[in-house]
Design an enzyme around this catalytic site. Sequence first.
Site, PDB file in Angstrom:
ATOM      1  N   SER A 196       0.858  -1.183   0.000  1.00 31.22           N
ATOM      2  CA  SER A 196       0.000   0.000   0.000  1.00 31.22           C
ATOM      3  C   SER A 196       0.902   1.244   0.000  1.00 31.22           C
ATOM      4  O   SER A 196       1.800   1.337  -0.836  1.00 31.22           O
ATOM      5  CB  SER A 196      -0.944  -0.049   1.205  1.00 31.22           C
ATOM      6  OG  SER A 196      -1.932   0.939   1.095  1.00 31.22           O
ATOM      7  N   ASP A 424      -8.618  -5.387  -6.063  1.00 33.94           N
ATOM      8  CA  ASP A 424      -8.259  -4.139  -5.373  1.00 33.94           C
ATOM      9  C   ASP A 424      -8.845  -2.958  -6.146  1.00 33.94           C
ATOM     10  O   ASP A 424      -8.507  -2.755  -7.316  1.00 33.94           O
ATOM     11  CB  ASP A 424      -6.727  -4.037  -5.305  1.00 33.94           C
ATOM     12  CG  ASP A 424      -6.229  -2.903  -4.408  1.00 33.94           C
ATOM     13  OD1 ASP A 424      -6.978  -1.943  -4.183  1.00 33.94           O
ATOM     14  OD2 ASP A 424      -5.080  -3.001  -3.950  1.00 33.94           O
ATOM     15  N   HIS A 458      -7.919  -4.626  -1.570  1.00 36.34           N
ATOM     16  CA  HIS A 458      -6.655  -4.014  -1.172  1.00 36.34           C
ATOM     17  C   HIS A 458      -6.065  -4.669   0.080  1.00 36.34           C
ATOM     18  O   HIS A 458      -4.848  -4.768   0.219  1.00 36.34           O
ATOM     19  CB  HIS A 458      -6.882  -2.517  -0.944  1.00 36.34           C
ATOM     20  CG  HIS A 458      -5.634  -1.759  -0.654  1.00 36.34           C
ATOM     21  ND1 HIS A 458      -4.602  -1.677  -1.564  1.00 36.34           N
ATOM     22  CD2 HIS A 458      -5.217  -1.070   0.442  1.00 36.34           C
ATOM     23  CE1 HIS A 458      -3.615  -0.947  -1.040  1.00 36.34           C
ATOM     24  NE2 HIS A 458      -3.970  -0.584   0.176  1.00 36.34           N
TER      25      HIS A 458
END
Lengths: 477, 477
Positions: A196, A424, A458
């Site tokens: 991330s 995601d 995600h």
Amino acid sequence: MITASLRRPRLSRPLRWSRLSSSFPCVDAHAQRESRLRADSGPEPPYARPNPASYRTYHHPHPLPLSYSLTPLPSFDIAYETWGTLSPQKDNVILLHTGLSASSHAASTPANPAPGWWEKFIGPGKAIDTNQFFVVCTNVLGGCYGSTGPSSIDPATGKHWATRFPIVSIFDMVNAQFRLLDSLGINKLYASVGSSMGAMQSLAAGWLHPERVGKIVSISGTARSSPSAVAMRFAQRSVLMADPNWKNGFYYEGLPPHTGMKLARQIATITYRSGPEWDLRFGRQLRALPESELPNPSTSTSSPHPSPARPPALCPDFSIETYLDHQGESFCLKYDANSLIYISKAMDLFDMTLPALQALNIKPSSSSSPASTDAEPAALQPHKTSHSKSHPPPVNPPPHLPELAAGMAPLAYIPTLVLGVQSDILFTVEQQREVADALRMAGNENVSYYELGGVWGHDTFLIDVLNVGGAIRGFLS
Amino acid sequence: MITASLRRPRLSRPLRWSRLSSSFPCVDAHAQRESRLRADSGPEPPYARPNPASYRTYHHPHPLPLSYSLTPLPSFDIAYETWGTLSPQKDNVILLHTGLSASSHAASTPANPAPGWWEKFIGPGKAIDTNQFFVVCTNVLGGCYGSTGPSSIDPATGKHWATRFPIVSIFDMVNAQFRLLDSLGINKLYASVGSSMGAMQSLAAGWLHPERVGKIVSISGTARSSPSAVAMRFAQRSVLMADPNWKNGFYYEGLPPHTGMKLARQIATITYRSGPEWDLRFGRQLRALPESELPNPSTSTSSPHPSPARPPALCPDFSIETYLDHQGESFCLKYDANSLIYISKAMDLFDMTLPALQALNIKPSSSSSPASTDAEPAALQPHKTSHSKSHPPPVNPPPHLPELAAGMAPLAYIPTLVLGVQSDILFTVEQQREVADALRMAGNENVSYYELGGVWGHDTFLIDVLNVGGAIRGFLS
């Protein structure tokens, strides 16, 4: 004419519309939290009272140049934790970068035995094997878990920085981390690893210090934030900054903008997970009713669907709603609102295309070597990019791909793992391909690219030990 | 060490961090709007002063049964507009359903020459050809543009309903519309047409009144709201209801929750458009700077990227942010907050699986015919579903598909157009396939299914006259 209702049995407790106007528990929760905080005059939110015994702190007493300001940050602290043993040659170091709101506590330690945010990935024999590696994780610059950020005291004024804190970039965060590495005598990383926002930092480390980074792991990140991701973070900042408690960021003497934080976290949670997971996990399941709300069992049974026996409300009815509500509630006092604003802005600003990098007030470390002080560093020259032999150019490359490849030229010789997740919605799989394509176009012949299926979106990097962990383990070995 | 900053020219207006704390125009906008509204003591928001000369109003003086309440709505108004000419046989009627926040003003009329929300689709020779059809569009029950909703006066109290208004369903909205059709002497629709929430209504019309609906058009809708869509609407309701001006819905004597409405609309806008469009339209373009913020031209030029010469702020930097800000600002006083809450809730509740339909307090109109008063209507029996000969069952059907097919059995003999858009993140293309699959599984041999590419996401139905209009025109002819 519809007559079915006439045949229905009457409930013993008649359902009146006025019940709606008298009961908004989802709204009352904000006022109740406010009252509770006001009554608890002493204890501040957890982020305001970190336990320095549970992590180490590096204090850097010198100025740190910043990407978007000609005035450096005068000094700073970085909180960090470590796992494993530093080798005598200091050549087994993994610098682990965090996502937006995480602390340095990636895994349990003797000083803090609570599970960390990557507990399942770090340890003896795990994906990041502490029998082999010395792992360093920091709280980022701008954060609120021991590193300097807007909730810290500005030494020049003795007051909280608040929104007088300068805008920091992902590159600034990484530069601060390398000052810590300097202090530990660590010249070169075995690998820079992150997911991330941590993946942005991981790439930024390779750009700033190409000669000090052995390998790069970029999981569910990007080299150039997309307008969709900026939009989702803008929505979060907007609800937070509209909270009357926010007070332009100067709330440290009073109550924090806890309602805005809850609302922001609800929006963030939507971006962290994915539709397919929620279809499986929640579907259209109704929230569990507390006993006080249960219909009278003598006259009706609780329906699995909204019905006159279980009338819907304007507050949450479905499990997906109570899930989001809970995620917001449990986060809203754990993290500093200004840190959320500053760090989400740093993510928005992240852009490794060459023109964007050239606009920054910082340069890769090679530029400050004596040999190059008079010349523009190589990375800032438009770079002749070409695809590596084993990877032809993509069929429909985004128009900025050559600029991205030029910007990422300093990473051309660093073996890099790029891993993304098809479900995601925040860091889309197209962005993962873009990172891999740009690296290859920059001439990097050692790009490992993985694309995972699965429904977790995600957050897969926090969950999928088998696939994410397996790819990392293989790449690091 | 990073030394590049030392070589930069100094700006004539030095950039200080304190500028951040002094300037939050995106937050100040809320307070300025509040002051402006307070000063304009007279004029109410536009929704509070509709112009009844620009539409017609049908008043229904009798009770309307409701899906989630044993107590009916005592009476109601429906605002409507029409285009084209009703044929002597009254067999050329198209009932057009709106999305969440639209009024009855789908196209310009002599009484209201302003362009309507589907101006390009309705008119002589257009997709919905008013040379052929008599088009009726209403403001929905629960709305605020002339139809009865939470901002209306409750005849029993003489006060605004506010959140004493009962929860209404998509089916209730359609039942109210059919009372209007009754009053116009229209027994059977040539077609029921709608997009987004209008597509839900379009399907609901076929379920409630299968014998009165000739064809169904469902564009970018669903037969069963997904948890992801509920999540996005929950986020909107949450920010709205947290606005201190909302006051549990009883704000009509004071100022409306304009800040919450702006924030909610920002979130909604994210769901209406799509990433690919924003990549093309905005990319990472910076917002245009007003002259007062432009850097001194003698010392620097405005960079196309954030830089020390154009330092980023905590308020919008990128065009995508100012776009969302503008969308929120221009909507926040145009629509009633309670209508948004009630109607978005109705969308969340929409579920045509058989068990969900059986839990409602309403039944299809055939159930009230004399022949069936003693028996459960056919639609409420578990229906033996099978795929039509020309369409085999889908490879990976969702587990609820048979229940959806059973619930949609009343639509088995109504030719239906199902159209979806691949870039739609709110009503995903999987949901479009689900509607078509369920109809076919219910035995409907006349399902036309189209899936559009393109970058416009959910809003495609407002934009793509060529493809959306073409499919409608072909299907209706």
